[in-house]
Scaffold this active site. Structure first.
Site, PDB file in Angstrom:
ATOM      1  N   ASN A  12      -0.270  -1.885   5.899  1.00 19.95           N
ATOM      2  CA  ASN A  12       0.538  -2.174   4.718  1.00 19.95           C
ATOM      3  C   ASN A  12       0.560  -3.665   4.424  1.00 19.95           C
ATOM      4  O   ASN A  12       0.807  -4.477   5.325  1.00 19.95           O
ATOM      5  CB  ASN A  12       1.977  -1.706   4.938  1.00 19.95           C
ATOM      6  CG  ASN A  12       2.123  -0.203   4.941  1.00 19.95           C
ATOM      7  OD1 ASN A  12       1.147   0.534   5.029  1.00 19.95           O
ATOM      8  ND2 ASN A  12       3.357   0.257   4.841  1.00 19.95           N
TER       9      ASN A  12
ATOM     10  N   ASP B 263       7.384   3.971  -0.542  1.00 20.65           N
ATOM     11  CA  ASP B 263       7.530   3.215   0.700  1.00 20.65           C
ATOM     12  C   ASP B 263       8.986   2.858   1.011  1.00 20.65           C
ATOM     13  O   ASP B 263       9.763   2.523   0.120  1.00 20.65           O
ATOM     14  CB  ASP B 263       6.707   1.929   0.574  1.00 20.65           C
ATOM     15  CG  ASP B 263       6.458   1.254   1.904  1.00 20.65           C
ATOM     16  OD1 ASP B 263       6.332   1.955   2.917  1.00 20.65           O
ATOM     17  OD2 ASP B 263       6.379   0.007   1.931  1.00 20.65           O
TER      18      ASP B 263
END
Length: 284
Positions: free
Chosen positions: A233, A84
């Site tokens: 997320n 990420d």
């Protein structure tokens, strides 16, 4: 079960107007908690390792990645690994060999043309190496200790027309959008721009991703999923749960020195948070 792949999980969710929950992990306890929470919810899940977490772990990706792979392969639900907010090409190029099936390449801080060029190059490399790639357009804000951007500041929201051109020009597989969300929020007070989300959903053919979801109330998350968000997320919410549970444990056990005691309650608190948030997404 075998390690799942992020791309098919998100693509299938998008086709069904559902969302896959993706949780950022910092320790093995995070990974175990996310998997336990997903198993309790009988849901697939994505484990995410951020570039900031790699920096925290002395710049080494493999120790946490290998632990996450082992935990994922022992799970009873599909679990995928995602790298990420990558800004460094050197880290991007470690992803495929470390068990990651996807990466979020973050050049959103650059001017549009440079963002597009950098993301295009990253996408070309990622696809050549079998990776699904996500990018961000519009600045969500709140990362690296910085404050969230004002909702109407220039660049703070994702423009649908620009997003359509960016997705086509960069070749990314998914796009994270800025619709009033912010990273690292510790209060769940974010109000999303659902009208903008509807325009983005209509303009784009790639799945949409919501970053900074810890600060978004459950009802807003459900509306966002119904409006086209296919990957959500979450990071800060896990750390809030873990830290709060450990504080209570140490306050009530002032003589405790065995880390297993307080890490156990921290891990359980995170697992419960994961199950609850997956349930909130399913409410859509």
């Amino acid at each position: 079960m075998p390690l799942a792949r992020t791309g098919p999980l998100v693509t299938e969710a998008a086709a069904g107007r559902r969302a896959v929950a993706a949780f950022n992990i910092v320790t093995l306890e995070h990974a175990e908690a996310v998997i336990a929470g997903a198993e309790a919810a009988a849901s697939p899940v994505v484990l995410q390792v951020s570039e900031n977490t790699v920096a925290y772990r002395h710049g080494r990706l493999l120790p946490l990645a290998r632990a996450a792979v082992a935990a994922a392969e022992a799970a009873s639900v599909p679990v995928a690994l995602h790298l990420d907010h990558v800004t460094r090409d050197a880290l991007l190029r470690q992803a495929a060999d470390a068990g990651f099936s996807s990466v979020m390449y973050d050049a959103a801080h650059l001017p549009y043309e440079r963002n597009l060029a950098a993301t295009r190059a990253a996408a070309d490399w990622a696809h050549t190496n079998g990776l699904w790639i996500e990018a961000e357009l519009g600045q969500v804000g709140g990362k690296d200790g910085g404050p969230p951007r004002a909702a109407h500041a220039p660049g703070a929201r994702t423009d649908p027309h620009q997003a359509r051109l960016f997705a086509a020009g960069s070749g990314v597989d998914a796009l994270a959008v800025a619709i009033g969300n912010a990273h690292a929020m510790t209060s769940r007070t974010a109000a999303l721009d659902h009208a903008l989300l509807a325009r983005l959903d209509k303009a784009l053919s790639v799945p949409l991703v919501l970053h900074g979801s810890s600060g978004v109330p459950d009802g807003e998350l459900a509306r966002a999923v119904a409006g086209g968000i296919a990957k959500v997320n979450v990071g800060t919410a896990l750390n809030i749960a873990m830290t709060g549970a450990i504080r209570v444990h140490l306050d009530t056990h002032p003589d405790a020195v065995d880390a297993r005691g307080y890490l156990t309650v921290g891990r359980q608190a995170m697992a419960e948070t994961v199950t609850r948030l997956i349930g909130a997404l399913a409410a859509a």
